[in-house]
Design a protein around this motif. Structure first.
Motif, PDB file in Angstrom:
ATOM      1  N   ARG A  89       0.821  -1.211   0.000  1.00  0.00           N
ATOM      2  CA  ARG A  89       0.000   0.000   0.000  1.00  0.00           C
ATOM      3  C   ARG A  89       0.856   1.263   0.000  1.00  0.00           C
ATOM      4  O   ARG A  89       0.430   2.305  -0.465  1.00  0.00           O
ATOM      5  CB  ARG A  89      -0.913   0.024   1.212  1.00  0.00           C
ATOM      6  CG  ARG A  89      -1.971  -1.008   1.172  1.00  0.00           C
ATOM      7  CD  ARG A  89      -2.858  -0.870   2.375  1.00  0.00           C
ATOM      8  NE  ARG A  89      -3.692  -2.057   2.494  1.00  0.00           N
ATOM      9  CZ  ARG A  89      -4.428  -2.313   3.518  1.00  0.00           C
ATOM     10  NH1 ARG A  89      -4.460  -1.470   4.541  1.00  0.00           N
ATOM     11  NH2 ARG A  89      -5.162  -3.400   3.561  1.00  0.00           N
ATOM     12  N   PHE A  90       2.039   1.164   0.559  1.00  0.00           N
ATOM     13  CA  PHE A  90       2.921   2.327   0.629  1.00  0.00           C
ATOM     14  C   PHE A  90       3.971   2.321  -0.469  1.00  0.00           C
ATOM     15  O   PHE A  90       4.328   3.358  -1.003  1.00  0.00           O
ATOM     16  CB  PHE A  90       3.604   2.377   2.005  1.00  0.00           C
ATOM     17  CG  PHE A  90       2.624   2.416   3.138  1.00  0.00           C
ATOM     18  CD1 PHE A  90       1.914   3.567   3.415  1.00  0.00           C
ATOM     19  CD2 PHE A  90       2.403   1.288   3.912  1.00  0.00           C
ATOM     20  CE1 PHE A  90       1.010   3.602   4.455  1.00  0.00           C
ATOM     21  CE2 PHE A  90       1.499   1.318   4.951  1.00  0.00           C
ATOM     22  CZ  PHE A  90       0.795   2.476   5.228  1.00  0.00           C
ATOM     23  N   LEU A 146       3.953   0.622  -3.572  1.00  0.00           N
ATOM     24  CA  LEU A 146       3.473   0.697  -4.953  1.00  0.00           C
ATOM     25  C   LEU A 146       3.133   2.119  -5.408  1.00  0.00           C
ATOM     26  O   LEU A 146       3.469   2.491  -6.538  1.00  0.00           O
ATOM     27  CB  LEU A 146       2.296  -0.249  -5.155  1.00  0.00           C
ATOM     28  CG  LEU A 146       2.685  -1.732  -5.086  1.00  0.00           C
ATOM     29  CD1 LEU A 146       1.458  -2.606  -5.264  1.00  0.00           C
ATOM     30  CD2 LEU A 146       3.727  -2.073  -6.116  1.00  0.00           C
ATOM     31  N   PRO A 147       2.516   2.960  -4.575  1.00  0.00           N
ATOM     32  CA  PRO A 147       2.337   4.350  -5.011  1.00  0.00           C
ATOM     33  C   PRO A 147       3.662   5.079  -5.222  1.00  0.00           C
ATOM     34  O   PRO A 147       3.784   5.891  -6.142  1.00  0.00           O
ATOM     35  CB  PRO A 147       1.528   4.988  -3.874  1.00  0.00           C
ATOM     36  CG  PRO A 147       0.805   3.849  -3.258  1.00  0.00           C
ATOM     37  CD  PRO A 147       1.742   2.686  -3.367  1.00  0.00           C
ATOM     38  N   LEU A 148       4.652   4.785  -4.401  1.00  0.00           N
ATOM     39  CA  LEU A 148       5.973   5.396  -4.594  1.00  0.00           C
ATOM     40  C   LEU A 148       6.609   4.933  -5.906  1.00  0.00           C
ATOM     41  O   LEU A 148       7.223   5.725  -6.627  1.00  0.00           O
ATOM     42  CB  LEU A 148       6.899   5.061  -3.422  1.00  0.00           C
ATOM     43  CG  LEU A 148       6.547   5.714  -2.092  1.00  0.00           C
ATOM     44  CD1 LEU A 148       7.476   5.216  -1.000  1.00  0.00           C
ATOM     45  CD2 LEU A 148       6.608   7.223  -2.208  1.00  0.00           C
ATOM     46  N   ALA A 197       4.934   3.964  -8.543  1.00  0.00           N
ATOM     47  CA  ALA A 197       4.170   4.613  -9.610  1.00  0.00           C
ATOM     48  C   ALA A 197       4.615   6.057  -9.808  1.00  0.00           C
ATOM     49  O   ALA A 197       4.772   6.522 -10.947  1.00  0.00           O
ATOM     50  CB  ALA A 197       2.680   4.553  -9.290  1.00  0.00           C
ATOM     51  N   VAL A 198       4.855   6.783  -8.730  1.00  0.00           N
ATOM     52  CA  VAL A 198       5.335   8.167  -8.841  1.00  0.00           C
ATOM     53  C   VAL A 198       6.714   8.190  -9.488  1.00  0.00           C
ATOM     54  O   VAL A 198       7.009   9.058 -10.326  1.00  0.00           O
ATOM     55  CB  VAL A 198       5.351   8.841  -7.448  1.00  0.00           C
ATOM     56  CG1 VAL A 198       6.114  10.153  -7.478  1.00  0.00           C
ATOM     57  CG2 VAL A 198       3.937   9.062  -6.963  1.00  0.00           C
TER      58      VAL A 198
END
Length: 114
Positions: A27-28, A30-32, A34-35
């Motif tokens: 949750r933490f 994968l967004p990083l 993606a960014v």
């Protein structure tokens, strides 16, 4: 051979990302990731392209520079070289070289510049 090594790295990264999806850390992380991917693509799109922006796939280009090596000899005739031709084969995405497939250099004299 370089392409094979880079393919292995991509597969390993995808396996790690796939493993992260199944954990709560995903949750933490994968967004990083993606960014980071979006930032990298943005950098590539605003970088001055070596090819036209619609170019995609393997391409070849030749870069010429004056020879500063006094021992370089022409590959055609053996005379002292005045120019170094560096050729590169690259995988290109949106006009930006992403993967170097092959490269080399050929010293040539003024008579063989074409």
């Amino acid at each position: 051979m370089r392409l094979r090594r880079e393919l292995v790295v991509v597969v390993v990264l995808l396996v790690i990302i796939g493993a992260l999806v199944r954990t709560s850390a995903g949750r933490f992380v994968l967004p990083l990731v993606a960014v980071g991917v979006v930032a990298s693509l943005g950098y590539l799109l605003f970088k001055t392209p070596a090819y036209s922006r619609t170019t995609f796939g393997p391409r070849r280009r030749i870069l010429e520079s004056t020879s500063s090596d006094t021992n370089a000899t022409c590959v055609e005739c053996g005379a002292p070289a005045t120019t170094i031709r560096r050729y590169v084969r690259e995988w290109v995405v949106l006009g930006v070289p992403v993967v170097l497939l092959d490269d080399g250099r050929n010293p040539v004299c003024d008579d063989h510049l074409d």
